[in-house]
Every structure is written in structure tokens, then in C-alpha cells.
Design a protein around this motif. Structure first.
Motif, PDB file in Angstrom:
ATOM      1  N   GLY A   1       0.803  -1.216   0.000  1.00  0.00           N
ATOM      2  CA  GLY A   1       0.000   0.000   0.000  1.00  0.00           C
ATOM      3  C   GLY A   1       0.832   1.260   0.000  1.00  0.00           C
ATOM      4  N   LEU A   2       1.818   1.347   0.898  1.00  0.00           N
ATOM      5  CA  LEU A   2       2.614   2.573   1.008  1.00  0.00           C
ATOM      6  C   LEU A   2       3.404   2.861  -0.259  1.00  0.00           C
ATOM      7  N   ALA A   3       3.825   1.819  -0.971  1.00  0.00           N
ATOM      8  CA  ALA A   3       4.582   2.025  -2.209  1.00  0.00           C
ATOM      9  C   ALA A   3       3.704   2.588  -3.320  1.00  0.00           C
ATOM     10  N   ARG A   4       2.385   2.530  -3.125  1.00  0.00           N
ATOM     11  CA  ARG A   4       1.451   3.006  -4.143  1.00  0.00           C
ATOM     12  C   ARG A   4       0.707   4.277  -3.736  1.00  0.00           C
ATOM     13  N   VAL A   5       0.994   4.797  -2.553  1.00  0.00           N
ATOM     14  CA  VAL A   5       0.378   6.046  -2.095  1.00  0.00           C
ATOM     15  C   VAL A   5       1.367   7.178  -2.329  1.00  0.00           C
ATOM     16  N   ALA A   6       0.917   8.225  -3.039  1.00  0.00           N
ATOM     17  CA  ALA A   6       1.800   9.341  -3.396  1.00  0.00           C
ATOM     18  C   ALA A   6       1.753  10.421  -2.334  1.00  0.00           C
ATOM     19  N   ARG A   7       2.914  10.923  -1.988  1.00  0.00           N
ATOM     20  CA  ARG A   7       3.017  12.125  -1.150  1.00  0.00           C
ATOM     21  C   ARG A   7       2.630  13.354  -1.978  1.00  0.00           C
ATOM     22  N   TRP A   8       2.245  14.442  -1.287  1.00  0.00           N
ATOM     23  CA  TRP A   8       1.974  15.724  -1.923  1.00  0.00           C
ATOM     24  C   TRP A   8       0.878  15.633  -2.988  1.00  0.00           C
ATOM     25  N   ASN A   9      -0.066  14.692  -2.796  1.00  0.00           N
ATOM     26  CA  ASN A   9      -1.132  14.478  -3.782  1.00  0.00           C
ATOM     27  C   ASN A   9      -0.591  14.258  -5.189  1.00  0.00           C
ATOM     28  N   GLY A  10       0.626  13.711  -5.262  1.00  0.00           N
ATOM     29  CA  GLY A  10       1.232  13.434  -6.553  1.00  0.00           C
ATOM     30  C   GLY A  10       1.842  14.639  -7.234  1.00  0.00           C
ATOM     31  N   GLN A  11       1.804  15.796  -6.589  1.00  0.00           N
ATOM     32  CA  GLN A  11       2.325  17.023  -7.207  1.00  0.00           C
ATOM     33  C   GLN A  11       3.821  17.164  -6.951  1.00  0.00           C
ATOM     34  N   THR A  12       4.586  16.236  -7.519  1.00  0.00           N
ATOM     35  CA  THR A  12       6.037  16.233  -7.357  1.00  0.00           C
ATOM     36  C   THR A  12       6.706  15.996  -8.699  1.00  0.00           C
ATOM     37  N   GLN A  13       7.943  16.438  -8.788  1.00  0.00           N
ATOM     38  CA  GLN A  13       8.723  16.270 -10.008  1.00  0.00           C
ATOM     39  C   GLN A  13       9.287  14.855 -10.073  1.00  0.00           C
ATOM     40  N   GLY A  14       9.594  14.426 -11.287  1.00  0.00           N
ATOM     41  CA  GLY A  14      10.211  13.116 -11.455  1.00  0.00           C
ATOM     42  C   GLY A  14       9.347  12.195 -12.290  1.00  0.00           C
ATOM     43  N   ASP A  15       9.939  11.083 -12.680  1.00  0.00           N
ATOM     44  CA  ASP A  15       9.229  10.123 -13.520  1.00  0.00           C
ATOM     45  C   ASP A  15       8.231   9.279 -12.744  1.00  0.00           C
ATOM     46  N   TYR A  16       8.338   9.277 -11.407  1.00  0.00           N
ATOM     47  CA  TYR A  16       7.460   8.472 -10.568  1.00  0.00           C
ATOM     48  C   TYR A  16       6.922   9.320  -9.423  1.00  0.00           C
ATOM     49  N   PRO A  17       5.774   8.967  -8.869  1.00  0.00           N
ATOM     50  CA  PRO A  17       5.319   9.644  -7.652  1.00  0.00           C
ATOM     51  C   PRO A  17       6.310   9.386  -6.521  1.00  0.00           C
ATOM     52  N   PHE A  18       6.397  10.336  -5.598  1.00  0.00           N
ATOM     53  CA  PHE A  18       7.215  10.134  -4.405  1.00  0.00           C
ATOM     54  C   PHE A  18       6.320   9.457  -3.369  1.00  0.00           C
ATOM     55  N   SER A  19       6.544   8.188  -3.138  1.00  0.00           N
ATOM     56  CA  SER A  19       5.609   7.386  -2.351  1.00  0.00           C
ATOM     57  C   SER A  19       5.825   7.543  -0.852  1.00  0.00           C
ATOM     58  N   VAL A  20       4.809   7.164  -0.099  1.00  0.00           N
ATOM     59  CA  VAL A  20       4.907   7.161   1.360  1.00  0.00           C
ATOM     60  C   VAL A  20       5.939   6.126   1.813  1.00  0.00           C
ATOM     61  N   ALA A  21       6.086   5.042   1.080  1.00  0.00           N
ATOM     62  CA  ALA A  21       7.125   4.053   1.428  1.00  0.00           C
ATOM     63  C   ALA A  21       8.505   4.685   1.350  1.00  0.00           C
ATOM     64  N   GLN A  22       8.765   5.454   0.280  1.00  0.00           N
ATOM     65  CA  GLN A  22      10.063   6.114   0.150  1.00  0.00           C
ATOM     66  C   GLN A  22      10.225   7.190   1.211  1.00  0.00           C
ATOM     67  N   HIS A  23       9.175   7.949   1.463  1.00  0.00           N
ATOM     68  CA  HIS A  23       9.211   8.952   2.537  1.00  0.00           C
ATOM     69  C   HIS A  23       9.562   8.298   3.867  1.00  0.00           C
ATOM     70  N   SER A  24       8.999   7.138   4.135  1.00  0.00           N
ATOM     71  CA  SER A  24       9.255   6.449   5.401  1.00  0.00           C
ATOM     72  C   SER A  24      10.721   6.072   5.539  1.00  0.00           C
TER      73      SER A  24
END
Length: 204
Positions: free
Chosen positions: A36-59
């Protein structure tokens, strides 16, 4: 006629049925959290890059910042840091401005889920207040770096919202890789790897 009880559970890919309002630690699985966390985007998906910045990565980023600012922390402390946003595998990531106007019992539901997650992994349901503050400090510093590097904020605005980081970004090992958005599978695998490394040390 009696009304059937409203459904308050979600079926997870593990097969567990997690009651969102009254969660049991027995229904919490690492595989579901990471998925789940790998598929949830931080910042409502409003981030730069080729992929969303996920909550898993934030963690994982918060974990590394927490280690940098709390060098004397235990591995159980580190596990609390890694899991600080774990309820979002069920609830999603609601941005802070929206949370302030939601009202209701959102925070109560989130805290019950987090407590069940902690118990599932052999932690007390609620960390000590001092540890909670340190994790929140790491969380806000991660938010500052994400805001400036990914979400289009000017540094001055990010400073007003999140405070000044207590250390330069380059003081975090591998910061450039931690802040570059990862593909979903990489975010999943790195979250799981961080969890397993902590657990292996705890079991020693």
C-alpha cells in the motif's frame, strides 16, 4: 427490520480483512503495508520526477534522517520511525491543509491503526513522548527536503512551513538517491529491506 452493520473493513491482498474502526494486530501484515505505502503518493502526486514520491520512500527517508539526528536511538526506536506513517496503507496520505478542515474522528482512527501496527511488530502501542517528538522532527525535516527538491517550494516558504533542517542534506548517507523518486517496486522492496534489517538486529 434490523439494519446490517455498516462494513468497516477492507480486504487486503494478503487475504486479511482489516477492520478500520477496530483494527486487530492479527490482521496487520507487512506485505500489505509495503504494498500500500509504495502506491500512495506524497503531496497528492504534485512532485517532479518520472514516478510519484511514495509514502514508502518517505518512510525510508524519515528513518535515515532520524538515525542522523538521533545517533543513540535503539533499533526499536528506528522501527517506530519507519512505521510512523504506516496507517496510510489503508487511509491514504491526506495533505496537512486538508486534515485541518476535516474534523471528525480522523486522528482517532489513524492512532488506533498505528497502535495495532505497533503491537503487531512487538512494540508498545504508543511510543514515549520524547521519541514521538524526535520522529516528528525527522518527519518535518523530510517534508522540508521533499518540498524544496520535489514539490516546487521556494526555500523561504518551506522554512516557514516546516522549519529549518538541523543538518545539511548531504549529511544523510545517500541523500541524492533517497530524494529521487523510486519506481513502485523499488519503493516496496527498500521499505521491506529497511524493516527486515531492523528486525534482524532486534532479534540478535
Amino acid at each position: 427490520m434490523a439494519r446490517a452493520k455498516d462494513r468497516a473493513w477492507q480486504r487486503m491482498l494478503s487475504g486479511r480483512r482489516l477492520d478500520i474502526l477496530d483494527p486487530s494486530p492479527l490482521d496487520v501484515e507487512l506485505s500489505d503495508i509495503a504494498h500500500g505505502l509504495a502506491r500512495v503518493a506524497r503531496w497528492n502526486g504534485q512532485t517532479q520526477g518520472d514516478y510519484p514520491f511514495s509514502v514508502a520512500q518517505h518512510s525510508v527517508l524519515v528513518l535515515e534522517i532520524f538515525r542522523a539526528i538521533c545517533p543513540g536511538a535503539t533499533e526499536r526506536d528506528a522501527l517506530y520511525a519507519l512505521l510512523h506513517d504506516a496507517p496510510e496503507y489503508v487511509m491514504g496520505d491526506i495533505i496537512s491543509p486538508f486534515k485541518t478542515v476535516m474534523g471528525g474522528n480522523y486522528k482517532d482512527v489513524e492512532n488506533r491503526l498505528l497502535g495495532a501496527i505497533h503491537i503487531r511488530f512487538a512494540l508498545p502501542a504508543t511510543p514515549a513522548p520524547a521519541l514521538t517528538r524526535q520522529i516528528k522532527r525527522a518527519d518535518k525535516q523530510a517534508a522540508f527536503f521533499e518540498a524544496v527538491h520535489l514539490a516546487g517550494f521556494e526555500s523561504a516558504e518551506a522554512l516557514r512551513l516546516f522549519g529549518e533542517p538541523s543538518f545539511p542534506a548531504f549529511d544523510v548517507d545517500g541523500f541524492d538517491l533517497l530524494i529521487r523518486p523510486w519506481p513502485t517496486r523499488e519503493a516496496h522492496d527498500r521499505f521491506v529491506a529497511a524493516f527486515e534489517a531492523i528486525m534482524a538486529t532486534i532479534r540478535e
